[in-house]
Structures are given as C-alpha cells and as structure tokens.
Design a protein around this motif. Structure first.
Motif, mmCIF file in Angstrom:
data_model
loop_
_atom_site.group_PDB
_atom_site.id
_atom_site.type_symbol
_atom_site.label_atom_id
_atom_site.label_comp_id
_atom_site.label_asym_id
_atom_site.label_seq_id
_atom_site.Cartn_x
_atom_site.Cartn_y
_atom_site.Cartn_z
ATOM 1 N N ALA B 68 47.615 46.117 45.801
ATOM 2 C CA ALA B 68 46.738 45.710 44.846
ATOM 3 C C ALA B 68 47.396 44.802 43.831
ATOM 4 C CB ALA B 68 45.858 46.501 44.252
ATOM 5 N N GLU B 69 46.940 43.778 43.186
ATOM 6 C CA GLU B 69 47.731 43.083 42.421
ATOM 7 C C GLU B 69 46.904 42.175 41.599
ATOM 8 O OE1 GLU B 69 51.581 42.511 43.218
ATOM 9 O OE2 GLU B 69 51.295 42.863 41.275
ATOM 10 N N HIS B 70 45.828 43.397 40.804
ATOM 11 C CA HIS B 70 44.940 42.456 40.490
ATOM 12 C C HIS B 70 44.782 42.462 38.650
ATOM 13 C CE1 HIS B 70 44.221 46.702 40.152
ATOM 14 N NE2 HIS B 70 43.431 46.603 39.404
ATOM 15 N N ASP B 254 45.917 49.618 48.439
ATOM 16 C CA ASP B 254 44.556 49.982 48.079
ATOM 17 C C ASP B 254 44.544 51.312 49.332
ATOM 18 O OD1 ASP B 254 43.887 47.976 46.732
ATOM 19 O OD2 ASP B 254 42.265 46.835 48.468
ATOM 20 N N ASP B 276 42.310 51.374 44.196
ATOM 21 C CA ASP B 276 43.215 50.220 44.234
ATOM 22 C C ASP B 276 44.576 50.591 43.306
ATOM 23 O OD1 ASP B 276 44.359 47.920 43.575
ATOM 24 O OD2 ASP B 276 42.675 46.759 43.385
ATOM 25 N N THR B 439 37.205 46.818 46.542
ATOM 26 C CA THR B 439 38.255 46.397 45.421
ATOM 27 C C THR B 439 38.384 44.755 45.029
ATOM 28 O OG1 THR B 439 39.991 46.022 47.242
ATOM 29 C CG2 THR B 439 39.899 48.292 46.288
ATOM 30 N N ASP B 440 38.997 44.893 43.976
ATOM 31 C CA ASP B 440 38.979 43.217 43.629
ATOM 32 C C ASP B 440 39.527 42.272 44.580
ATOM 33 O OD1 ASP B 440 41.642 44.053 43.279
ATOM 34 O OD2 ASP B 440 41.890 42.925 41.549
ATOM 35 N N GLY B 441 40.227 42.739 45.721
ATOM 36 C CA GLY B 441 40.761 41.709 46.699
ATOM 37 C C GLY B 441 39.636 41.436 47.553
ATOM 38 N N ASP B 482 45.261 39.373 47.570
ATOM 39 C CA ASP B 482 45.423 40.775 47.115
ATOM 40 C C ASP B 482 45.156 41.617 48.298
ATOM 41 O OD1 ASP B 482 45.820 42.991 45.559
ATOM 42 O OD2 ASP B 482 44.151 42.670 44.210
ATOM 43 N N ASN B 483 45.472 42.940 48.156
ATOM 44 C CA ASN B 483 45.037 43.864 49.280
ATOM 45 C C ASN B 483 43.499 43.942 49.063
ATOM 46 O OD1 ASN B 483 47.396 46.179 47.857
ATOM 47 N ND2 ASN B 483 47.673 44.691 49.646
#
Ligand SMILES: [Zn+2]
Ligand SMILES: [Zn+2]
Lengths: 442, 506
Positions: B68-70, B254, B276, B439-441, B482-483
């Motif tokens: 994840a890279e949110h 994630d 995440d 997740t935000d992905g 993102d993931n």
C-alpha cells in the motif's frame, strides 16, 4: 549467523545499505556492504593455542640507511620490537634487503618458531643488519614468498621497510614479482624518511592487501613496527574472498573497499562462473570493512523487483569441498514511480562516494602541484579540503592544512603553501586513501 | 531486517541475521508462519466445521496478505474526492433516536437524515446506526496546536537487505494452489557455489531461462519470482475476499482475514478484517499480516464466547494494534528515526441482520443495497488529515481534499501510534445487499458509495468471490497504482446462515 563456523574463525556479519528504489528506466544500483568479523579475539587477548601464522620482516639495508646513521639503528630497534610482539608458536624470519635479499635469521631457507629463546637469538642476529648496497624490493618479496611457502601456515604475512627508491630492478620486474606473490601472503609496507617513492610503496601494499604508511622520523619506527605486528597477530583467517553474483545482462561498474581505506578491487576479479566472481580481501581479525558495489542492470518495469547483486564472503576450502560462506548480503533493485523514494540518496553511498572522490582529489592535486600546474592543484586540493570537512575526515583535513592554506573550508577555497616539507606532502599522499565512516545521525 | 524468531521447519531459535536455519538449513526468506486456526480448515465438510462448537473458537479464519502506498496523497485520485455526493455517505452519530436501537445502545446515532437523500428517514431508514458513546464515533478532535496532524512518516533510508514476506498458510478453500513443497535441509548456499551454473529451461517468469533460487530471485536474471501474497483469493461459505499487489508496487502490503464463528445461541458471526500496511514504515507487509490475523482471531474467539459485537470489535482492534506494536524491536523504542511497522485496519462482523464495523486509518467499509431500494452508504470515516480538517470545521471539503496532505492518515496501528482510537459502529440491515470492506487501493478508483455501487457486478450477493475479483479488476483497470484488497459479505448470508439459529438448532 547460523552456527557453521569453526571456533577459531571469526563470525562474519554483513549489512547492506542502499536505496533500492530506482526511477522508471533507472539502471545503476549502488550499495555499501559492511562486513564485520567478530569473535576471533585479538592478539592481545588470545593465549594458548599455537598460532597458525608465519611472518617475514624485510628490512632495507641499502647504503642510504646509514644517512643518518641513526636510521639503521632505529630499523634494528624496530625489528626487535616487532620480534618481541610475536606470539609464541608463530613462525618468523628476518630478511635484509638490498639489490638482493639475504636471510638474517634463522637462515637455511627456514622459519623459526617464536619462543623466548628464538626471539633472543633473532634479536642478536639483527647486528648483521648493516647498510651497504642498492634496492631491489622485488627480490626481497620473492625471498619472503619462498620462505612463507615452506611454512605451511594459513596466515602468511610480510612487513617491509624501505628508505629509498626501487633503483636496482625495473618496474616490470617488481610488477611481475607482485603478480606472482598476490594471494600467497599479505604485506604491510613502511617508508622511512622522505627519499622513497610513495607510489612504489602503496603499489606493493595494494597488491599484497596490506597497509602503507610513512614513518618520517626513524625514531618512531619501533612503535610503528610493534603496532603492525600486533595487528598481524590479530588476524584469524586468511584468503577471504568477496564473492559477487550479478544477474545476466548486467555490468559491474566497480567494486571498491571504501573503509578503512579506499582500494579499487574491480580489476582483481577472478571469475567463478558466468555470473559470479571473487575479489581478494586478504586476512581478517576482529575488524569491520565497508565495500561499495556499483552494478548496472537492465531496467525493469515499475513495480518490478530484482536482485542486483548477492555479496558473500567466502573462504576457499582445501580439496574438493565447496568454499565456506562466511556471510552474505543482498543488493536489490525496485522500480517505482514514487519520486520521493527513488530520489533519496543512501547516506552511506553518498558518504563513501565523497570519500573516494576525496582520495582522488588529493592524488590529482599533488600530481598537478609536482607538475607545476598551480590552478589545477589549487582546484583539486580545494575540493579535497571541502570534502574532508563535509565528511568529518579530520585526520585528512589536518594533513591537507599542511600543504595548503585554507581560506574557506566550506567553499573549498585554498592557496597552495610555499615551502611545504617533503614529509608533509608524502604523508598526505600516502594517507590520501584513508576514510572515515558515516557519522552517526544525531 | 524482517525476521522470524523460530525456524518454520524445525522450530530452532533464530538469530536476527539468520537467512537460513542453523539447525536444519531451511531458507527463512519464504517461511510461512503458522496460521491461527489453520488446523480447523482441513476437513472436507465446511458446514460441519463451522457449526460445531469445538471449531467455533477459531472458526474459518483465513488470512491473506498483500502493499500500500496510500499516504502520500500523490497517488490518490483527487478527482472523485471533491464530489458533493460524499455527504450522502457520511454518517454522523448526532441523532439519538435511530430506528433499530436496542437498550444498551440507546445513545447511538444514525444516518444523518437530511444528507442521506432518502436513506436516513427515521423509522424507515435503511438501517439504524448504533453509534459510539454520546458524541458518536465520527467526531474527530481537531489537531492539537503546535502538533500538526502527523503526515505520512518520512520515507526511510534503506538498510533493508532482505525482504521476508510473511505469508499466511493456504486455507481449505483457498483458490490459490499451495506452493510446491521445498526441498528439505539442503544448504541453499551450495546452489550458488556450484561451479558450472546449470541452466535448464527455467521456472522464472521473467526470463523463462533461469530457475528461481531459494531466496525467491531468479538465479539467472535476478528478477523476483511472484510471491504467493501478490494475489490472494479466499472464500468461506458466507464471505470472500481478494487481495492484489496492483500494477505499480513491488510487493503486496495489504492483508486480510476471513472467519466464521458460531455464537453460543447457535447464530453465526461472519468476520472480515482488512489491513493496509503503511508503505513509508518499516516492514508494512508484516504489520498488515499481523494485524489481520490477530484481529480476526480475536473476533472469532470473542464472538464464539458470546461477546457483544461492538465490544468484541473494540477489543479486536486493540489486539491487532498490539500485534503490530510487537513487531517493533524494543531497542527502537523512543528512537525518532525508527519508523515502526504500521498499518490500517477495518473489520466487519455480520450476525443475523446486525452489522458491526470497526476501523483505524483510512481503509473503509461500505453498504451497497441491492436493487436500488436504498442509497448505498459509506460506513466508516477516515482517520485522515482531510477528514479531520473538515470535521473540525477548519477547511471546506473541497479545499481539504485538494491539499497535498489530504490522504496522510492520522490514525494507525503501530508502536509509534500517538493514541489508539478505535472507532466502532453497528447497523441493522433490513434489505438485501452486500457489505464491502476494502483498502484505498479500491476506493481510490471508486470513492463514493454510489460509484462503488455502479461498478458492483450483478450477482454480487450470490457470488461474493466473483464480486471481489471484479472489484479488484476495476482498480487494476483504473491503473492499479496501489495494492488493492476487498472483502465481500452478502446480506442475507449467501448460504442462508443468517436466517438464524433456530434452523440450525432444529
Ligand atoms: Zn492502500
Ligand atoms: Zn529469470
């Protein structure tokens, strides 16, 4: 590490420092690999077990050693101090070096085994160290090689003292001897006084994976020899190779030792197979060294990860057994579109890139100075002053300040000094490759 | 360096630097830690398993992992964050007289009526909201003066020599085939020392000529072989989830866990936990794996013991947080330069028609009713900078979400979390639909509940795994930056379990 080491071999640990993140299309992967050997114990601490080591001391006995006469006496005293520092059980010999090489002790193509009696006998024999004749360093090394080859010790080391130029053999002859001796034994080299050639001495030390230094004042020789021998007695394992695996279609830009001093190992690779090569690191006691590995790989897509290099320390085994792996570290490459990640510079890589540039700037600056190119000398040595200050390399900064007047350290503004002492210039040149480690962050 | 503490093959104690077990020589890079409850997952008859008391403790807990890279905001798709429709999904806990409140929850809130565009009228609301303590769970304290909301921790300089993926075991219903067994106690170092390098037609998917070594890299081209965690699918009778590495990240950070637990009254609790990893932290993949597994196990245990769902949810978030905190080396405590492992967590529990959600961070839960009878709704409120600023009345929503700091999370699980503030809420569902936990992905590509509803495949309720796959594909088609992880819980439960305890007792 898991427990596969023999008790007398230090435990090697490796740590890799890098920014593995590359931007899209990025190909160059840099990493600093710190290798630390511990647990072997140093000479001062170790007692008991017979030492599996052999040392040959080579003392310059050319005619110039009598000018001043105290020089030869200091060399004798220094050799005596080194002999006193030998651990019991270590094999040793003393060689007098001129335009030829002569066994002083014990003689007969053999080594003596150190104990109270042989140490006294050896010191008594040092009276035979007298100054007359020329200088052919290659012949001294060839004799040491032959003596050490017969000793059967696993740690084989030389200590070489010279006071003058290698006048009685050609550079090619010396090179050939160095090529023949490389890997057979390690050798620390000292130049005494100021009439010797820095490049000759550092060439020998570099080829034989030892240290080089200047002892400008012959009165300091004894202490220096004692320290050199102590360090030699602390060595626990010899012939350690730095083994580098790199992927197909990659290119090794360089492999350098960067601490405690800069030594480019790139050209010293011995291929193991298509993707693996060994670089010699010599013998190890309880110590830590840093290596800078730079590999160019084929860029992969964003989100891809690859192994750019696998760095291991290996110990060749006798016979058919595979070499022992003493430690291993992985250098990775990860492609990302996160600019914050890919533009970050590893502090360790940045630091040692600077230290290598510092060594180069000093050498180029001194060369330009000798050639009378004042502008270039001023620019190079100014850059060196700046780099030394930035990185906290205080020893080098002090040596530089004896050759240049520092106007602005941060900007690297300097003026060349007039009337620089030969000893100061030679000290700076000899020690230009010494590095400091990364400062701890506050 | 990421590390296991005992060898997964022989249980030998390991030292931090070990890459291979000193006892049996097993490589440690791909080691699978034991999964809680895995022993309950081997039987052939799923129904029998999750209905027997003995198995209910661990339930059908499965874990999965994923990246994840949110946090940078840079990768968030700002376009859909400013829409006015966001209001409709935002829940507030202000109004105490919700539809389906039960005694203990009388102080709870519900959907904010006016904003909810028909979804929140008292007495006929789609679902009541059983909120947090009097103020509800959504009020977020304004940032303390002098302490700006913590942005994403600064990227860590990179002494990360080896990545040790922590991957869950393969569960009974795993769609992912189990990894082939590894060779036993062969010293893997010998492989690289072999003089002639063998080059048979390889199993490397990158160069197709090399073979993958024990450290997961091709021995020829060096490329990392795909990891089990890159794409994970799991399903239980009543819930399914998919997690994917996405297209732009090298690792899936994630993770999720699914479980079913039998309540003392014979009812069934369906559990989904999604986490995440915080990319800028150390070992985020391990953080999310630890949190999802610990949180899922805690929920399954407590709910099987009869715990009140929101209390169980609160406890599970604390347990998950403790599991993440435990990943930080004790010697790093107090070191401001050490970026402790961290992750978000969102969970959903469905018991009959009672849905309970709990979260820390910006992973979300959504309710998507079937057939357009009700408005879809977001059930969680992000612990994010933007959400805080809006909540505190300091910025307009448009301004807040346009700010580069918008997506910096203000709450997370990890040793360096300033304060742990688990949010929980419960809802009664009264119409068929699906609960999405993600997740935000995923939500970066369909932020509002209405957008998610629009991309939900038909048949989501009867095929939750297909639904999860399809939603993951939406994120990948959108760029997969993102993931991406999503769990899908159909309501009523797909196999009729939600209809009740009475049937099962009979
Ligand atoms: Zn994410
Ligand atoms: Zn390959």
């Amino acid at each position: 590490m898991a427990s596969f080491e023999k008790p007398e071999v230090p435990v090697f640990s490796t740590e890799v420092f890098q920014n593995e993140y590359l931007p899209e299309g990025g190909a160059e992967v840099n990493a600093i690999v710190t290798v630390t050997a511990t647990g072997g114990g140093t000479g001062a601490v170790r007692t008991g077990a017979p030492a599996d080591a052999a040392v040959v001391v080579m003392v310059d006995c050319s005619g110039s050693m009598d000018h001043p006469p105290a020089k030869m006496r200091n060399a004798r005293d220094a050799t005596a101090a080194a002999i006193d520092t030998l651990r019991d059980g270590v094999s040793f010999a003393v060689v007098a070096g001129t335009h030829t090489a002569r066994e002083i002790f014990p003689g007969g193509g053999r080594l003596a085994v150190a104990d109270a009696t042989t140490r006294e006998q050896a010191k008594f024999a040092l009276r035979k160290l007298t100054a007359s004749g020329g200088t052919a360093i290659g012949s001294w090394l060839a004799l040491a090689d032959a003596l050490l080859a017969g000793a059967g010790a696993s740690i084989r080391h030389g200590i070489l003292l010279t006071d003058g130029r290698n006048e009685h053999e050609s550079p090619q002859e010396l090179r050939a001897v160095l090529d023949a001796c490389a890997g057979h034994f390690t050798c620390d080299c000292r130049g005494v006084g100021t009439d010797w050639e820095v490049k000759e001495v550092t060439q020998v030390a570099s080829a034989l994976l030892g240290t080089a230094d200047i002892v400008a004042d012959p009165g300091h020789l004894a202490e220096d020899f004692r320290q050199m021998m102590e360090s030699a007695m602390g060595k626990e394992v010899a012939d350690v190779q730095l083994r580098l695996w790199t992927p197909a279609n990659s290119l090794i830009a360089f492999v350098k030792q960067v601490a405690p001093s800069v030594a480019d190992l790139t050209a010293r690779r011995a291929d193991v197979n298509a993707r693996t090569g060994d670089y010699p690191t010599g013998s190890w006691g309880d110590e830590s060294r840093d290596y800078h590995v730079c590999v160019r790989v084929q860029p992969a897509g964003v989100g891809q990860e690859m192994l750019a290099a696998r760095v291991s320390l290996v110990l060749p085994s006798a016979g058919d057994e595979p070499p022992r792996v003493l430690g291993q570290g992985l250098v990775r490459a990860v492609w990302t579109d996160d600019m914050a990640a890919s533009t970050r510079i590893s502090p360790q890589v940045a630091h040692y890139t600077g230290q290598a540039e510092l060594a180069g700037a000093i050498q180029q600056g001194l060369e330009a100075r000798k050639a009378g190119d004042t502008d270039r000398a001023t620019a190079k040595l100014g850059r060196a002053v700046q780099l030394a200050a930035e990185s906290g390399n205080e020893d080098t900064a002090k040596l530089l300040a004896k050759v240049v007047d520092v106007v602005d350290e941060a900007k690297g503004t300097v003026r060349l000094k007039r009337g620089v002492a030969d000893a100061d210039e030679m000290t700076l040149e000899t020690r230009s490759t010494k590095t400091v480690r990364v400062k701890k962050q506050a | 360096m990421p590390q296991l503490t005992v060898c997964p093959s022989c249980a030998e104690h390991l030292e931090p630097e070990d890459k291979f077990c000193g006892n049996c020589g097993a490589p440690l890079a791909d080691a699978d830690p034991p999964l809680l409850g895995a022993e309950h997952l081997t039987g052939a008859d799923a129904d029998a398993e999750h209905l027997t008391g003995a198995d209910a403790d661990a339930g059908h807990l499965t874990g999965a992992d994923a990246d994840a890279e949110h946090l940078t905001g840079a990768d968030a798709d700002a376009g859909h964050l400013t829409g006015a429709d966001a209001d409709a999904e935002h829940l507030t806990g202000a109004d105490p007289d919700a539809g389906h409140l039960t005694g203990a929850d009388a102080d709870a809130g519900h959907l904010a009526g006016a904003d909810a565009a028909g979804a929140g009228r008292d007495g006929e609301s789609a679902f009541g909201v059983i909120g947090d303590a009097p103020t509800g769970s959504y009020s977020l304290a304004p940032p303390a003066p002098g302490h700006p909301p913590q942005a994403a921790p600064a990227p860590q300089a990179a002494p990360i020599p080896v990545t040790v993926p922590v991957s869950s075991s393969t569960a009974e219903r795993s769609v992912v085939p189990p990894a082939p067994p590894r060779a036993g106690a062969v010293d893997p170092r010998q492989g690289m020392l072999a003089q002639p390098e063998p080059e048979p037609a390889g199993d490397c998917v990158s160069c197709e000529a090399g073979t993958v070594g024990d450290d997961g890299f091709c021995t020829r081209c060096g490329h990392r072989a795909p990891r089990e965690r890159d794409h994970v699918e799991r399903q239980l009778p009543t819930v399914a989830a998919v997690s994917d590495k996405g297209l732009r990240h090298h690792r899936n950070e994630d993770a999720f866990a699914l479980a079913e637990a039998e309540r003392p009254d014979g009812g069934r609790a369906i559990i989904a936990v999604v986490c995440d990893g915080v990319s800028s932290a150390t070992r985020p993949d391990e953080a999310s794996a630890a949190a999802s597994q610990a949180g899922g196990a805690q929920l399954a245990n407590d709910l099987a013991d009869g715990a009140e769902p929101r209390q169980a949810m609160h406890e599970a978030l604390l347990t998950a947080a403790a599991a993440v905190s435990a990943l930080a080396p004790p010697e790093a405590a107090g070191d401001p330069h050490f970026n402790a492992p961290a992750c978000t967590c969102v969970s959903a529990v469905l018991i009959g028609d009672l849905l309970t959600v709990g979260w820390i961070g910006d992973s979300r839960a959504y309710w998507i009713p079937a057939g357009g009878t009700q408005e879809p709704a977001r059930l969680t409120e992000d612990d994010s900078w933007a959400a805080r600023m809006v909540e505190a009345g300091l910025m307009s929503e448009a301004d807040a979400y346009a700010d580069p700091r918008a997506h910096a999370i203000t709450g997370w699980l990890g040793a360096d979390a300033e304060e742990l503030d688990p949010h929980t809420a419960s809802f009664h569902l009264d119409t068929p639909g699906v609960v999405l936990v993600c997740t935000d992905g995923l939500w970066n590509y369909a932020e509002s509940a209405a957008e998610l509803a629009a991309v939900l495949p038909s048949g989501a309720r009867t095929d939750p795994l297909g639904c999860a796959r399809s939603l993951v594909q939406v994120a990948l088609d959108g760029g997969g930056h993102d993931n991406v992880t999503v769990a899908v819980l159909p309501f009523p439960a797909v196999d009729g379990g939600a209809e009740g305890a009475g049937e099962r007792r009979a």
